[in-house]
Design a protein around this motif. Structure first.
Motif, PDB file in Angstrom:
ATOM      1  N   THR A  46       5.012   1.663   3.686  1.00 13.76           N
ATOM      2  CA  THR A  46       6.077   1.803   2.689  1.00 13.76           C
ATOM      3  C   THR A  46       7.212   2.682   3.199  1.00 13.76           C
ATOM      4  O   THR A  46       8.375   2.422   2.887  1.00 13.76           O
ATOM      5  N   TRP A  54     -11.057   5.181   1.974  1.00 13.69           N
ATOM      6  CA  TRP A  54      -9.973   4.849   1.050  1.00 13.69           C
ATOM      7  C   TRP A  54      -8.732   5.695   1.322  1.00 13.69           C
ATOM      8  O   TRP A  54      -7.602   5.212   1.177  1.00 13.69           O
ATOM      9  N   ALA A  55      -8.936   6.940   1.718  1.00  9.09           N
ATOM     10  CA  ALA A  55      -7.790   7.804   2.037  1.00  9.09           C
ATOM     11  C   ALA A  55      -7.036   7.267   3.250  1.00  9.09           C
ATOM     12  O   ALA A  55      -5.805   7.266   3.277  1.00  9.09           O
ATOM     13  N   CYS A  74       2.729   5.692  -5.253  1.00  2.00           N
ATOM     14  CA  CYS A  74       1.333   5.310  -5.500  1.00  2.00           C
ATOM     15  C   CYS A  74       0.459   5.555  -4.272  1.00  2.00           C
ATOM     16  O   CYS A  74      -0.669   6.045  -4.394  1.00  2.00           O
ATOM     17  N   ALA A  75       0.960   5.211  -3.091  1.00  2.00           N
ATOM     18  CA  ALA A  75       0.169   5.403  -1.872  1.00  2.00           C
ATOM     19  C   ALA A  75      -0.021   6.887  -1.574  1.00  2.00           C
ATOM     20  O   ALA A  75      -1.102   7.305  -1.140  1.00  2.00           O
ATOM     21  N   LEU A  86      -1.088   2.379   4.147  1.00  2.52           N
ATOM     22  CA  LEU A  86      -0.132   1.796   3.201  1.00  2.52           C
ATOM     23  C   LEU A  86       1.083   2.705   3.017  1.00  2.52           C
ATOM     24  O   LEU A  86       2.218   2.230   2.909  1.00  2.52           O
ATOM     25  N   LEU A  87       0.860   3.997   3.041  1.00  2.00           N
ATOM     26  CA  LEU A  87       1.956   4.959   2.937  1.00  2.00           C
ATOM     27  C   LEU A  87       2.910   4.831   4.122  1.00  2.00           C
ATOM     28  O   LEU A  87       4.133   4.822   3.943  1.00  2.00           O
ATOM     29  N   ALA A 131      -6.989   4.093   4.223  1.00  3.26           N
ATOM     30  CA  ALA A 131      -6.328   2.856   3.785  1.00  3.26           C
ATOM     31  C   ALA A 131      -5.030   3.169   3.038  1.00  3.26           C
ATOM     32  O   ALA A 131      -3.987   2.539   3.285  1.00  3.26           O
ATOM     33  N   CYS A 132      -5.077   4.139   2.149  1.00  6.12           N
ATOM     34  CA  CYS A 132      -3.858   4.532   1.429  1.00  6.12           C
ATOM     35  C   CYS A 132      -2.843   5.167   2.371  1.00  6.12           C
ATOM     36  O   CYS A 132      -1.634   4.999   2.202  1.00  6.12           O
ATOM     37  N   GLY A 140      -2.567   8.132  -4.075  1.00  7.62           N
ATOM     38  CA  GLY A 140      -3.883   7.624  -3.708  1.00  7.62           C
ATOM     39  C   GLY A 140      -4.460   8.341  -2.499  1.00  7.62           C
ATOM     40  O   GLY A 140      -5.653   8.676  -2.465  1.00  7.62           O
ATOM     41  N   THR A 141      -3.615   8.593  -1.508  1.00 11.13           N
ATOM     42  CA  THR A 141      -4.074   9.318  -0.326  1.00 11.13           C
ATOM     43  C   THR A 141      -4.551  10.713  -0.706  1.00 11.13           C
ATOM     44  O   THR A 141      -5.624  11.156  -0.282  1.00 11.13           O
ATOM     45  N   PHE A 159      -7.855  10.456  -2.960  1.00 13.20           N
ATOM     46  CA  PHE A 159      -9.054  10.077  -2.216  1.00 13.20           C
ATOM     47  C   PHE A 159      -9.450  11.140  -1.193  1.00 13.20           C
ATOM     48  O   PHE A 159     -10.633  11.301  -0.892  1.00 13.20           O
TER      49      PHE A 159
END
Length: 86
Positions: free
Chosen positions: A54, A43-44, A27-28, A50-51, A46-47, A31-32, A35
């Protein structure tokens, strides 16, 4: 019945954690990429953060799984020591 030694004999659901981290990774990453293509830099980023989180979690979980029964006892290891009968 509690024996008082739960921190010593506690079990961690590492395989479930690995599955959830892998799902978070997918998902990350999606999303990256999405975005970044859409031009949403904040947002990119932030993702992307998060990537990274993870990926670190996946590395730690896989390392603990590969270390064997010390971190994840098998089905033949009881979760608690049997109580002493008087």
């Amino acid at each position: 019945m509690r024996t008082g030694n739960e921190p010593i004999t506690a079990r961690s659901p590492l395989r479930l954690r690995c599955t959830l981290a892998a799902f978070g990774f997918v998902c990350a990453a999606a999303g990256t990429a999405a975005f970044t293509v859409a031009g949403r830099t904040g947002w990119a980023v932030a993702c992307g953060v998060l990537l990274v989180v993870t990926v670190v979690d996946l590395v730690v979980v896989v390392r603990h799984i590969r270390q064997g029964p010390h971190y994840q006892p098998g089905r033949d290891v009881p979760p608690y020591e049997p109580p002493d009968e008087p």
